[in-house]
Design an enzyme around this catalytic site. Structure first.
Site, mmCIF file in Angstrom:
data_model
loop_
_atom_site.group_PDB
_atom_site.id
_atom_site.type_symbol
_atom_site.label_atom_id
_atom_site.label_comp_id
_atom_site.label_asym_id
_atom_site.label_seq_id
_atom_site.Cartn_x
_atom_site.Cartn_y
_atom_site.Cartn_z
ATOM 1 N N ARG A 1 0.791 -1.197 0.000
ATOM 2 C CA ARG A 1 0.000 0.000 0.000
ATOM 3 C C ARG A 1 0.840 1.272 0.000
ATOM 4 N NH1 ARG A 1 -3.658 -3.290 1.259
ATOM 5 N NH2 ARG A 1 -1.914 -4.409 2.117
ATOM 6 N N THR A 2 1.703 1.395 0.992
ATOM 7 C CA THR A 2 2.415 2.656 1.156
ATOM 8 C C THR A 2 3.345 2.913 -0.030
ATOM 9 O OG1 THR A 2 2.302 2.253 3.538
ATOM 10 C CG2 THR A 2 3.715 4.037 2.821
ATOM 11 N N LYS B 1 26.774 -4.999 1.576
ATOM 12 C CA LYS B 1 28.228 -4.926 1.724
ATOM 13 C C LYS B 1 28.613 -4.284 3.045
ATOM 14 C CE LYS B 1 28.541 -4.166 -3.303
ATOM 15 N NZ LYS B 1 28.786 -3.097 -4.293
ATOM 16 N N ARG C 1 10.603 3.823 4.705
ATOM 17 C CA ARG C 1 10.047 2.925 5.727
ATOM 18 C C ARG C 1 11.181 2.089 6.280
ATOM 19 N NH1 ARG C 1 4.889 -0.864 5.543
ATOM 20 N NH2 ARG C 1 4.051 1.221 5.980
ATOM 21 N N HIS D 1 3.557 6.745 11.675
ATOM 22 C CA HIS D 1 3.183 6.498 10.282
ATOM 23 C C HIS D 1 2.231 7.642 9.902
ATOM 24 C CE1 HIS D 1 2.616 4.583 6.594
ATOM 25 N NE2 HIS D 1 1.893 3.558 6.917
#
Lengths: 299, 299, 299
Positions: free
Chosen positions: C47-48, C75, C96, C124
């Site tokens: 969704r986001t 790495k 996120r 959020h």
């Protein structure tokens, strides 16, 4: 026309790309290509993949992203078949592959321009162009600069191309690397003869004369003995103390990512220009795409 | 309107899409859709995913790429919930899924047009349209052509749709497949009755009469005995010797990827048109999107 | 300017973003930004990620997609280094990350606007803005509405922000959650004092007074005992029977994905607005990007 190795370009062509990069960086040139770039990365990459995609977008193009995880390669398709198919979907292809020679192979198999985004330990010509551009941009020139290269000069993908190009442009090169990780002596000899250059080597981390200090990764996997790896990495790590007597306008560069090659506090030092260097990836890659597409059209 | 199965289209509609594809391939039509295509691939794919994205870009659209690895499906969300959510972000959805019937399910759950990008061994209508287009483009017509289909005709996703469509267009079909991997006899009977066609089957790899030779994959996983699999694959592999007495203008096609179904040296034979066929994926899929969006607007 | 927490915005600013979202949803505003959004998701998300990319496309922008799987983080590169590099490729960054505080860290490290797409169980803010927008859109207002919040209110990422914002806008909040999964009492106290609000808590699933019912996920991983988890999930699952005596214009919302929190048959109930809510992700995120880029230019 393809860009597989820095050796495909002569000095004039490199200068033309650097000039074009300059104009791209200044926002002087506005392109609105109705074309598609395909990025094909058979190895992880942040910088090269994203900056090529950003470059395409900034030129008004769009991009397709191919990754081997979601592809028919899993079913056993050959590399050449994959490339041939994708060449029908895009106008320029950027390829990174762990195996040396793959970019050249791709370039020979298809008619669309191919850009080498790094093939094994072999070539990474667009990184070299970014390095040259950053040096020219920050120092005003390349010729006669004292450039020190520090780290694993044997395995670092970009070092062979960079030494070649720096010598071509008349820089004075000093190499500092751990025992066993020295630059290929055949290359040194070739470059010295071809460009009438003198390449120095030394072992201590002192950069008092340096105008540019280029720091490469030392990968632990290259050592048989992990304790030895740790000892060497620690010994060759660039720390603030190494910068004490350096020139005021010294420029520190790195192809990034850096892990422990450069002490974190150096990030805040205004001699550190490696993030700026990374950002120049966009205008320089814009110039490269523009140059190849322009040549494509003219031919 | 959705495109789930080739059977959703009648002959006239197919011809309209092929004509539209022709114009797209010739660059005669310029569209500038301000719309978004979403590609949802629940299975690996190079060709279908990338050529749909390329088709969208060539129509002036942009794309969103959903892949199950980076999604909430991992958290246990149902397929229908995922589709319903994404239908709010895009204007057309292309779905590939390993389970038969999923594309139809998605088409029923949402109002935006859904294109089946392959659901299990069931349907792959856009591949069939590309196959028809390539035949018509390279041979000038489809009706009365001798078309030989070679390989695993039982499991190959596109074969059922292709046989159906070829019969609809009046081609003369010959089937050549290993024992146990024959085309579903119910389908043969249905197609023969519906289109008054006569479908031949044979076992030897001779293509002297063929105008088109379509080569399918034989997947080793389909055999219980790996030695048997190897033997059959070797026996049904297309080699240069099989092309000796074929027609001068024979056209060899394949949905690709090819693993060992077609000997590598055939790539250089100008009868081989499978890379051209793969490239036609873009104009045909442009036509399909344009057709669905156009109908969408008109309704 | 960054959007890290809903607390970065005062009531006026939130209202401005909601008004802007309204215009975006109505298609009244046409933007043609020549800019790039980068989505950096260090955790799976459908969704986001996709709705931010769709929002960028609808604003005429393009996007770059970074994922840790194909990056130099493998790495050993630090998070800050990665962010600094990518900030040179894009104009806005959405991040996120599973670790709390990462978005703030990123915002402090670079000059480009950073949007928090969820950091651990912490914040959020864009979800909260979508929630507020959906309530205002479906109910005409927020103040004085009876809003019931059901589920795991302790861990649900969005609940702390939502309670804060609902109280700010004068909604009457009722909390219903399993024992041990209650909302942080410090937050309740803070919010009650700050906004002169009164927050009720209860244990039975009855929503007769509710204007809005917001259902959160209950994650099995939060329980030590899987049998207990199952029992609680079953007990707190919203079923049709719970809706019998509810208001005719009750609105049921959820941040989605829903697994077993809401019985499937409720999807068809016209009180269920969670798919509509998910779709509002696009106009609200368009408004957020527009708001940040607009402010960026003005400052």
């Amino acid at each position: 026309m393809n860009l597989i190795s820095i050796r495909d370009l002569d000095k004039k062509e490199i200068e033309k790309i650097l000039d074009l990069s300059e104009e791209m960086a200044a926002g002087k040139i506005k392109r609105k290509y109705d074309k598609i770039l395909a990025t094909l990365f058979f190895e992880p990459s942040t910088r090269t993949r994203l900056s090529f995609q950003a470059a395409a977008l900034r030129l008004g193009m769009s991009y397709l992203d191919f990754s081997p995880e979601t592809s028919s390669l899993k079913k056993g398709e050959t590399f050449t078949d994959t490339i041939k198919v994708i060449s029908g979907y895009a106008d320029v292809l950027v390829i990174r592959h762990p195996k040396e020679g793959t970019a050249r192979l791709a370039g020979d198999a298809i008619e669309k321009p191919v850009i080498n985004g790094g093939d094994g330990g072999n070539q990474h010509p667009t990184q070299t162009l970014i390095d040259l551009f950053t040096i020219r941009k920050t120092k005003g020139k390349i010729s006669n600069l004292n450039v020190s290269l520090l780290g694993d000069l044997k395995h670092a993908r970009t070092m062979q191309s960079l030494v070649y190009a720096l010598a071509m442009f008349g820089a004075k090169i000093t190499l500092i690397s751990p025992k066993g990780l020295e630059l290929d002596p055949t290359l040194i000899k070739e470059v010295e003869e071809k460009f009438d250059a003198k390449i120095k080597t030394k072992s201590e981390l002192s950069f008092n004369d340096a105008d540019v200090l280029y720091v490469c990764r030392i990968q632990e996997e290259r050592f048989a003995d992990p304790y030895e790896a740790k000892r060497i990495k620690e010994q060759f790590m660039l720390k603030s103390e190494h910068l004490k007597n350096t020139k005021k306008d010294l420029v520190i560069l790195s192809p990034l990512p850096k892990i422990n090659e450069i002490s974190h506090e150096i990030d805040a030092n205004n001699k550190a220009k490696y993030f700026e260097q990374a950002h120049y990836g966009v205008p320089v890659r814009m110039a490269i795409i523009d140059y190849l597409l322009g040549r494509q059209t003219r031919n």
